[in-house]
Design a protein around this motif. Structure first.
Motif, PDB file in Angstrom:
ATOM      1  N   VAL A 157      21.221  -3.756  44.733  1.00  0.00           N
ATOM      2  CA  VAL A 157      21.939  -3.836  45.997  1.00  0.00           C
ATOM      3  C   VAL A 157      21.296  -2.870  46.982  1.00  0.00           C
ATOM      4  N   PRO A 158      21.210  -3.217  48.274  1.00  0.00           N
ATOM      5  CA  PRO A 158      20.650  -2.274  49.245  1.00  0.00           C
ATOM      6  C   PRO A 158      21.574  -1.096  49.491  1.00  0.00           C
ATOM      7  N   ALA A 159      20.968   0.087  49.654  1.00  0.00           N
ATOM      8  CA  ALA A 159      21.724   1.312  49.909  1.00  0.00           C
ATOM      9  C   ALA A 159      21.649   1.669  51.385  1.00  0.00           C
ATOM     10  N   TYR A 160      22.742   2.225  51.899  1.00  0.00           N
ATOM     11  CA  TYR A 160      22.707   2.779  53.253  1.00  0.00           C
ATOM     12  C   TYR A 160      23.090   4.251  53.209  1.00  0.00           C
ATOM     13  N   ILE A 161      22.580   4.982  54.187  1.00  0.00           N
ATOM     14  CA  ILE A 161      22.842   6.415  54.307  1.00  0.00           C
ATOM     15  C   ILE A 161      24.068   6.633  55.191  1.00  0.00           C
ATOM     16  N   SER A 162      24.896   7.576  54.767  1.00  0.00           N
ATOM     17  CA  SER A 162      26.126   7.916  55.465  1.00  0.00           C
ATOM     18  C   SER A 162      26.083   9.414  55.772  1.00  0.00           C
TER      19      SER A 162
END
Length: 369
Positions: free
Chosen positions: A130-135
């Motif tokens: 799954v693609p990861a996003y930065i928070s």
């Protein structure tokens, strides 16, 4: 198979950097306490979970877990998860969703180990990555956000989410600076962490809508369904709510009934475990809504969240909350992001995480039993 014992080992989490995500966390640093929950069985299999976070120590919930949830579990078949889940939720007035969630995760860990399968395969896998996003955390200036977003864009992270200063005019400046820095095609989200009144939320929403932000998360107070409905009438940007208040499956019903959000949201800590997340995600699917999984607050919760994500069609991303030193602790190897910005499914039985038992032994502060 029967449960023999339930214990919570409290251990120190040191050297946490100065961090804030907003008014709900304040600014925290230094030390906290995690709890290693162990549910042992007469077959020799033990299920584990972590309780607590960098800003919410495990001893805040641990005593109620042992006093009110342990008696429900001891002597029972750990594979009777649904029955035990229902019994634990009947104690929610004397314990917390976080404690219930930890017990539920540990029971799923047992089930995976019994079957010799990772939890996502027990749930029914949909994907293997799954693609990861930065928070982000709250940062010092618009330029600091812009620089961070550019850095993670260069590492192929699919998106960047802003936790802003939570002063609406300043938040607009941050959102404008980040969009200018990363260009028009990069995915951006704003999580205002329940900080605006309706007029402020509308003004900010109109700006980020024009800037092409992907979603607008938690602009209003967490239970303000009335004004979420009004906000949706005046904005076209998708709005995300329901991360809080903490609660179980039934807490989502009014949001769907009133059409007050475009997504449902949750994690194993604040919604009471893997079981709640799967129930809610399938509820969301019936209404053609996505269920986006929130960061879990500690490393083992994030493994649990990842198993859920791998078993869902109606979710897009894995959230990576910064800074890492305020989120990752207690494992020999934590979840990794590959060169393409993807996170891969665990492959070992149960949670499939390598708990650092030596670190926990060195840092042990006490055992609740």
């Amino acid at each position: 198979m029967k449960i023999l014992d339930v214990t919570l080992t409290l251990f120190a989490w040191d050297e946490i950097p100065s961090t804030s995500y907003g008014a709900h966390t304040g600014r925290f640093e230094g030390g906290s306490k995690l709890g290693l929950l162990s549910i042992s069985t007469d077959s020799g299999i033990t299920g584990h979970a972590f309780l607590g976070s960098a800003f919410y120590p495990a001893d805040m919930d641990g005593a109620t877990l042992i006093k009110y949830l342990k008696p429900i579990l001891v002597g029972q078949n750990p594979l009777d998860r649904e029955r035990l889940y229902k019994a634990m939720w009947k104690r929610v007035r004397t314990t917390t969703a976080r404690s219930i969630g930890a017990c539920d995760v540990a029971l799923w860990d047992i089930a995976g180990k019994v079957a010799g399968l990772p939890i996502h395969q027990l749930l029914g896998s949909f994907r293997t990555k799954v693609p990861a996003y930065i928070s982000s955390a709250v940062l010092a200036s618009p330029q600091a956000y812009a620089d961070e977003a550019l850095h993670y864009k260069s590492l192929n992270l699919i998106a960047y989410k802003i936790h802003p200063p939570q002063i609406w005019r300043d938040d607009i400046k941050v959102c404008e600076a980040v969009r200018k820095a990363v260009g028009d095609d990069y995915l951006l989200m704003l999580d205002s962490v329940w900080s605006y009144d309706y007029q402020q939320a509308l003004r900010v929403g109109q700006v980020i809508q024009d800037l092409g932000y992907y979603w607008y998360e938690d602009p209003l107070a967490d239970a303000d369904i009335y004004n979420y409905v009004e906000l949706k009438k005046h904005l076209s940007i998708p709005i995300m709510a329901t991360e809080y208040p903490a609660g179980g499956l039934d807490s989502y019903a009014p949001w769907i009934k009133e059409r007050a959000t475009d997504f449902l949201r949750g994690d194993v800590a604040v919604k009471g475990g893997i079981t709640t997340l799967m129930k809610t995600a399938h509820l969301a699917e019936a209404f053609h809504l996505n269920y986006e999984v929130h960061h879990g607050g500690n490393s083992l919760n994030n493994f649990a969240n990842l198993h859920v994500i791998m078993a869902l069609q109606n979710t897009e991303f894995f959230e990576v909350l910064l800074p890492s030193a305020s989120q990752k602790y207690g494992l020999i190897e934590d979840i990794q992001i590959d060169a393409d910005g993807m996170v891969h499914a665990p492959s070992e039985p149960g949670l499939g995480a390598q708990i650092d038992f030596e670190l926990i032994k060195r840092k042990t502060l006490g055992i609740l039993s």
